[in-house]
Scaffold this active site. Sequence first.
Site, PDB file in Angstrom:
ATOM      1  N   THR A   1       2.207  -0.847   0.134  1.00  0.00           N
ATOM      2  CA  THR A   1       3.028  -2.144   0.425  1.00  0.00           C
ATOM      3  C   THR A   1       2.642  -3.374  -0.512  1.00  0.00           C
ATOM      4  OG1 THR A   1       1.401  -2.977   1.914  1.00  0.00           O
ATOM      5  CG2 THR A   1       3.381  -1.702   2.934  1.00  0.00           C
TER       6      THR A   1
ATOM      7  N   THR B   1      -0.540   3.053   1.854  1.00  0.00           N
ATOM      8  CA  THR B   1      -1.145   3.332   3.106  1.00  0.00           C
ATOM      9  C   THR B   1      -0.227   4.422   4.100  1.00  0.00           C
ATOM     10  OG1 THR B   1      -1.918   0.982   2.883  1.00  0.00           O
ATOM     11  CG2 THR B   1      -1.661   1.779   5.091  1.00  0.00           C
TER      12      THR B   1
HETATM   13  N1  ASP Z   1      -3.226  -0.861  -0.341  1.00  0.00           N
HETATM   14  C1  ASP Z   1      -2.115  -0.104  -0.039  1.00  0.00           C
HETATM   15  C2  ASP Z   1      -1.025  -0.170  -1.115  1.00  0.00           C
HETATM   16  O1  ASP Z   1      -0.481  -0.881  -1.493  1.00  0.00           O
HETATM   17  C3  ASP Z   1      -1.586  -1.099   0.892  1.00  0.00           C
HETATM   18  C4  ASP Z   1      -0.345  -0.634   1.602  1.00  0.00           C
HETATM   19  O2  ASP Z   1       0.264   0.297   1.317  1.00  0.00           O
HETATM   20  O3  ASP Z   1      -0.162  -1.103   2.835  1.00  0.00           O
HETATM   21  O4  ASP Z   1      -1.017   1.147  -1.636  1.00  0.00           O
END
Ligand code: ASP
Length: 330
Positions: free
Chosen positions: A93, A12
């Site tokens: 994340t 993200t």
């Molecule tokens: N869908 C994303 C990922 O894990 C979520 C994030 O990065 O917050 O790549």
Amino acid sequence: MNRLLLLATGGTIAGCADDSATLNDYTAGVLGGDALLAAVPQLQDLATITVEQVANVDSADLLFEHWRALVARIRDAFAADPELVGMVITHGTNTLEETAWLLQLLIDDPRPVVLVGAMRPATALSADGPLNLLQAVQVALSPVARGYGVLVVMDGQIHGAQRVTKAATQGVGAFASPGSGPLGRVDDFGVHLPMASGSWQVPFAGLALPEQWPQVPIVYGSVEPEPLLLTACLNARVPGLVFTGTGAGQLSAAERSALQAWSGKRPLMLRANRCGSGPVQSHSDDERLGLLSAGSLNPQKARVLLLLCLLAEVDRGGLSARLLKLEPVN
Ligand code: ASP
């Protein structure tokens, strides 16, 4: 100036939505690491930062081959450049804690390796990525962060790889270290790590990672669990398996019977728990059923440990010894 390597993998923090008010419906892993760096001009005054793009994916789509490439790059870069002060890895994340834990078990170097992500895409109003990135770099450059193993910096908090977990689906403060809290914090006044760094073990420091990795399923406990799931795993001869037991890692009677009835070779198995906090302790049944308690490792981190044990051809006795060495920080 200090030299730092930034390895970008997507997530993200590199995500884009159609408009700045959209926080959930976006595409992760769009912007390159260079663009993330360019969004934080203050970084230019802190260090000479080299950017490399290891992947650019949503972290739910990370593959073992990405892990293999990342580990190889970190090992090579540290070995080739004694002047390199540390590394920052930008990451989605959702599975960031798994990568952090994998690296903690594999990378034997006192220089900081800091993972960072964002809960809001780069296009969002009040995107959290740029500040998180600045703070991750501050931690990676700080002499006080040496020797702490792999760190995660999110929302001004500094977490250790063994404990950290994504504990909320929304909000910039989504990361926690259940049981212990974060190791420290980073703010306008610097990097604060009040406790002395531990002398942790890097149990797989020399392990060469192959192209093919074993599959290790996670079976989740519930009221009247579907016994087919466990039987299917055993019949498929999975080499490793994690039980996410209820409470302190309890299996149902049906699951215990299925394990007891199994006459084939037992997978390497860990018992974790679904509570999100607190240890799983050993039980008198464990030996008979071929289980080992995962201590305070959550199921996804227990799986990472099993993967590496299988790659290193470690048996149940060897796994038990490694778990004991992890125990001081459990
Ligand atoms: N869908 C994303 C990922 O894990 C979520 C994030 O990065 O917050 O790549």
